[in-house]
Write an enzyme that holds these catalytic residues in place. Structure first.
Site, PDB file in Angstrom:
ATOM      1  N   LYS A   1      10.506  -4.501  -8.139  1.00  0.00           N
ATOM      2  CA  LYS A   1      10.480  -3.029  -8.105  1.00  0.00           C
ATOM      3  C   LYS A   1      11.904  -2.494  -8.028  1.00  0.00           C
ATOM      4  O   LYS A   1      12.281  -1.569  -8.746  1.00  0.00           O
ATOM      5  CB  LYS A   1       9.712  -2.546  -6.861  1.00  0.00           C
ATOM      6  CG  LYS A   1       8.241  -2.272  -7.089  1.00  0.00           C
ATOM      7  CD  LYS A   1       7.684  -1.500  -5.898  1.00  0.00           C
ATOM      8  CE  LYS A   1       6.182  -1.376  -5.949  1.00  0.00           C
ATOM      9  NZ  LYS A   1       5.618  -0.704  -4.782  1.00  0.00           N
TER      10      LYS A   1
ATOM     11  N   HIS B   1     -18.676 -20.656 -21.582  1.00  0.00           N
ATOM     12  CA  HIS B   1     -18.272 -21.043 -22.940  1.00  0.00           C
ATOM     13  C   HIS B   1     -16.759 -20.961 -23.108  1.00  0.00           C
ATOM     14  O   HIS B   1     -16.253 -20.844 -24.212  1.00  0.00           O
ATOM     15  CB  HIS B   1     -18.985 -20.152 -23.951  1.00  0.00           C
ATOM     16  CG  HIS B   1     -20.476 -20.251 -23.831  1.00  0.00           C
ATOM     17  ND1 HIS B   1     -21.221 -21.127 -24.571  1.00  0.00           N
ATOM     18  CD2 HIS B   1     -21.346 -19.631 -22.994  1.00  0.00           C
ATOM     19  CE1 HIS B   1     -22.497 -21.029 -24.217  1.00  0.00           C
ATOM     20  NE2 HIS B   1     -22.597 -20.123 -23.265  1.00  0.00           N
TER      21      HIS B   1
ATOM     22  N   GLU C   1      -1.932 -10.972  -3.196  1.00  0.00           N
ATOM     23  CA  GLU C   1      -0.864 -10.251  -2.496  1.00  0.00           C
ATOM     24  C   GLU C   1      -0.931 -10.480  -0.992  1.00  0.00           C
ATOM     25  O   GLU C   1       0.071 -10.419  -0.298  1.00  0.00           O
ATOM     26  CB  GLU C   1      -0.953  -8.741  -2.786  1.00  0.00           C
ATOM     27  CG  GLU C   1      -0.095  -8.328  -3.959  1.00  0.00           C
ATOM     28  CD  GLU C   1       0.065  -6.821  -4.125  1.00  0.00           C
ATOM     29  OE1 GLU C   1      -0.531  -6.034  -3.368  1.00  0.00           O
ATOM     30  OE2 GLU C   1       0.787  -6.417  -5.058  1.00  0.00           O
TER      31      GLU C   1
HETATM   32  O1  PA5 Z   1      -1.723  -3.389  -2.301  1.00  0.00           O
HETATM   33  C1  PA5 Z   1      -0.655  -2.844  -2.444  1.00  0.00           C
HETATM   34  O2  PA5 Z   1       0.011  -2.403  -1.481  1.00  0.00           O
HETATM   35  C2  PA5 Z   1      -0.061  -2.615  -3.824  1.00  0.00           C
HETATM   36  O3  PA5 Z   1      -0.799  -3.249  -4.808  1.00  0.00           O
HETATM   37  C3  PA5 Z   1      -0.037  -1.130  -4.148  1.00  0.00           C
HETATM   38  O4  PA5 Z   1      -1.325  -0.614  -4.121  1.00  0.00           O
HETATM   39  C4  PA5 Z   1       0.612  -0.867  -5.502  1.00  0.00           C
HETATM   40  O5  PA5 Z   1       1.891  -1.437  -5.553  1.00  0.00           O
HETATM   41  C5  PA5 Z   1       0.716   0.618  -5.765  1.00  0.00           C
HETATM   42  O6  PA5 Z   1       1.424   1.227  -4.748  1.00  0.00           O
HETATM   43  P1  PA5 Z   1       1.288   2.748  -4.422  1.00  0.00           P
HETATM   44  O7  PA5 Z   1      -0.116   3.012  -3.989  1.00  0.00           O
HETATM   45  O8  PA5 Z   1       2.289   3.008  -3.352  1.00  0.00           O
HETATM   46  O9  PA5 Z   1       1.597   3.474  -5.690  1.00  0.00           O
END
Ligand code: PA5
Length: 462
Positions: free
Chosen positions: A436, A323, A294
């Site tokens: 989303k 393996h 990310e």
């Molecule tokens: O790293 C990030 O920003 C995302 O992976 C969020 O943690 C994830 O989308 C969950 O979001 P939130 O904490 O707002 O529920």
């Protein structure tokens, strides 16, 4: 302190075609790395930079409140149930899997020193959620709802189901079974928590989900199951101090970042494998995969140019994946940089009995499983080098709060430095938003009506 050995990326070991001249590269990038580290440290307190996770080791107030709450509820609950997804769950999972006794939830309360079992519901599989609800008694469960945005559909839908069930079972008292970790001001969950009067913990401003493990997001569940969060804090602080060193020759996060960057951009190693030789560290790879993917997978660079960069993280586990995947790593495309994580001292030593001496497995007798695991790590590393495959090894003396905190914090800094080398923003995730929004549209959220129409026509076309 944890250590990084990167000699198996060197052209001296794996040859010029796939290796890099480490020393000359470190010298070439020395100034740029110095500037990056200096700037990250200068910007970490500035609003809007999303670097406040670099301060989490110094947040004594949070540690105090977390410890106070954990001691207040000690002995009251049989289970902790964490509702969260992505950065709101992966750090918690990684650290608890690494530090709690194996098979924690199967141990008796006595074997758990009176601490509760812990479950992370980080997906919305209805069968699994229902299955969990069949095996835990909600009345004896403390539910920790974790979401930075306070509106993530997966987490909020789980919360709505659990709140409803809890209220049916406990009436107004259900509130004592809920603790919320979210933003201080914004988000639906913040609003609801204030309305309902839940106990809340704050995810500080400018701390993104995947960098939040050392905020209350992680510290609260850790303290609730009896982990030593002061040792975690010590580990972060000591690593932070070490990583303030702006000289790449002395800074393992900078070395890791530069090597990944060069291997990707100059040697075509666009797959980053993380392979711990410890089952307890299996979920560290899951956490790292999200952090790396990310943070670094981006369409545009900071100049607005289309770049589509980012090495693909892959999770592997030693010795299990010897393996499964090593055949590909040795002989398939030479497009991977593998990071091993090695543990010097396991808590237990398991001796292999001297039996079957006159058979083909007799050589194992009298050795330990520990020796075998580390021998396999060494052999795999050397075999990969024979095939000119670049690898690095991070070594932990042992798996404890102090070392795990160092490891995760080092990897966060490595990611931040890599982001600067790629010249991208490692702290946003615009590519996640599209899907989303489509989900909101499909589920009928107000304000998304146009997207819903658009999406329906696309869905019927594919
Ligand atoms: O790293 C990030 O920003 C995302 O992976 C969020 O943690 C994830 O989308 C969950 O979001 P939130 O904490 O707002 O529920």
């Amino acid at each position: 302190m944890i250590r990084l050995n990167c000699k198996n990326v060197s052209s001296l070991v794996i040859g010029n075609e796939h290796g890099i001249e480490l020393e000359s590269m470190f010298l070439e990038y020395r100034e740029q790395i110095k500037n990056i580290i200096t700037e990250l440290n200068q910007k970490k307190d500035k609003p809007g930079q999303w670097l406040r996770w670099m301060n989490l080791g110094y947040s004594e107030e949070t540690v105090w409140y977390v410890k106070e709450f954990a001691s207040m509820v000690e002995g009251r609950f049989d289970n902790i149930l964490v509702l969260g997804i992505g950065g709101s769950a992966l750090g918690g999972l990684a650290v608890t899997e690494a530090l709690l006794k194996p098979y924690w939830n199967l141990l008796t309360k006595e074997q758990r020193n009176g601490y509760p079992r812990i479950f992370f519901l980080d997906n919305i599989d209805p069968d699994v959620m229902d299955g969990l609800l069949q095996v835990i008694d909600l009345k004896k469960t403390l539910v920790n709802v974790i979401t930075k945005s306070g509106s993530t559909a997966e987490t909020m839908s789980q919360y709505m189901i659990i709140k409803d069930l809890l209220e049916k079972e406990l009436g107004d008292d259900y509130r004592k079974n809920v603790v919320v970790t979210t933003d201080q001001r914004v988000g639906v969950l913040r609003q609801l928590a204030d309305q309902e009067g839940y106990k809340t913990f704050v995810i500080p401003d400018d701390v993104g989900g995947r960098y939040s493990v050392f905020s209350a997001v992680g510290l609260l569940p850790f303290a609730l199951v009896g982990l030593d969060i002061s040792m975690i804090i010590n580990g972060i602080k000591d690593m932070d101090l070490a990583l303030k060193n702006t000289d790449i020759f002395e800074n393992i996060a900078a070395q890791g970042a530069l090597i990944h960057y060069l291997m990707d951009t100059k040697k075509g190693k666009n797959i980053a494998v993380m392979m711990p030789y410890s089952s307890k560290l299996k979920y560290v790879s899951d956490w790292f995969a999200q952090l790396w993917a990310e943070s670094l997978g981006k369409e545009f660079n900071r100049n607005g140019e289309k770049v589509n960069v980012g090495p693909t993280p892959v999770k592997a586990l030693g010795a299990t994946d010897q393996h499964s995947q090593i055949q590909l790593y040795n002989e398939g495309p030479n497009n991977k940089l593998i990071t091993f994580i090695r543990v010097n001292e396991f808590e237990k030593t398991l001796e292999i009995p001297k039996i079957f001496e006159y058979t083909g497995i007799g050589y194992l007798g009298g050795k330990t499983i520990n020796d075998l695991l580390n021998a396999e790590a060494d052999s795999t590393r050397v075999a990969l080098a024979d095939y000119s495959r670049p690898t690095m090894t991070i070594t932990l003396d042992k798996i404890d709060e102090y070392n795990i905190a160092q490891l995760l914090y080092m990897l966060e800094i490595q990611t931040a430095i890599a982001g600067e080398l790629y010249n991208i923003n490692a702290f946003d995730q615009p590519g996640v938003e599209q899907a989303k929004n489509y989900t909101y549209a499909l589920m009928g959220r107000a304000g998304y009506e146009d997207s819903a129409e658009n999406l329906k026509s696309k869905l019927s076309a594919v």
